[in-house]
Design an enzyme around this catalytic site. Structure first.
Site, PDB file in Angstrom:
ATOM      1  N   ARG A  90      10.966-104.833  54.154  1.00  0.00           N
ATOM      2  CA  ARG A  90      11.813-105.856  53.523  1.00  0.00           C
ATOM      3  C   ARG A  90      12.614-105.303  52.366  1.00  0.00           C
ATOM      4  O   ARG A  90      13.759-105.667  52.153  1.00  0.00           O
ATOM      5  CB  ARG A  90      10.948-107.013  53.006  1.00  0.00           C
ATOM      6  CG  ARG A  90      10.353-107.857  54.097  1.00  0.00           C
ATOM      7  CD  ARG A  90       9.319-108.794  53.572  1.00  0.00           C
ATOM      8  NE  ARG A  90       8.186-108.063  53.024  1.00  0.00           N
ATOM      9  CZ  ARG A  90       7.023-108.597  52.694  1.00  0.00           C
ATOM     10  NH1 ARG A  90       6.849-109.894  52.806  1.00  0.00           N
ATOM     11  NH2 ARG A  90       6.052-107.865  52.225  1.00  0.00           N
ATOM     12  N   SER A 127       4.297-114.568  54.229  1.00  0.00           N
ATOM     13  CA  SER A 127       3.416-115.688  54.599  1.00  0.00           C
ATOM     14  C   SER A 127       2.904-116.395  53.343  1.00  0.00           C
ATOM     15  O   SER A 127       2.809-117.623  53.306  1.00  0.00           O
ATOM     16  CB  SER A 127       2.226-115.183  55.412  1.00  0.00           C
ATOM     17  OG  SER A 127       2.664-114.572  56.598  1.00  0.00           O
TER      18      SER A 127
END
Ligand code: PNS
Length: 159
Positions: A90, A127
């Site tokens: 990311r 998450s």
């Protein structure tokens, strides 16, 4: 048959994970999603629930399999003859730890790790953040598969 594994906790699966799985599924004949069991980490979803959410999310992909594994990722790979681990990156902050794991896994068994740059639309997504935002009633509908959204809303509904 060229095989790869996308490992993770998937508590729960997000659109960021799905993007990486979809891209891996175009590069490999079979992509295994391995839900790695970490008994010292209490999740929101049980491992079976995570698997059910993933299975529903990838049901239209023809070459993706989902299962849980308790142990070292390199053993999972060895037992299934998988030569490659696929991970999303990311941001630079992911890189340090991912590099350590990739080098450790390669040193342990020769398995390679391939990094796919995350779609910028998901570069902030995790998450944990999804759970936190959902718990406070924030809109996460663009960040998780429909089935996850439904489950999170039910589970985290505040009175
Ligand atoms: O989604 P996560 O929690 O960031 O995924 C991390 C995961 C599960 C891929 C990593 O912790 C892992 O590979 N665990 C399995 C145990 C293992 O092989 N540990 C040594 C890693 S070098």
């Amino acid at each position: 048959m060229r095989r790869a594994v996308c490992p993770g906790s998937f508590d729960p699966i997000t659109n960021g994970h799905l993007d990486i799985v979809a891209r891996a599924s175009r590069l490999y004949d079979v992509v295994h999603i391995a839900v790695m069991i970490n008994k010292s980490k209490q999740g929101l979803f049980t491992v079976d629930e995570r698997i059910a959410l993933i299975e529903e999310s990838v049901k239209d992909y023809g070459n993706v399999q989902v299962e849980a594994f308790h142990g070292l990722l390199v053993d999972y790979c060895k037992q299934r003859d998988i030569p490659a681990i696929v991970k999303g990156l990311r941001a630079v902050s992911d890189f340090d730890y991912e590099l350590q794991m990739a080098q450790m896994n390669n040193g342990l068994s020769g398995v390679e790790t391939l990094f796919i740059p995350t779609n910028p639309a998901y570069s902030f997504l995790s998450s944990s953040l999804v759970k936190e935002v959902a718990a406070w009633g924030g809109d996460i509908s663009h960040l998780v598969p429909e089935v996850v959204l439904r489950e999170l809303r039910q589970r985290l509904a505040r009175p």
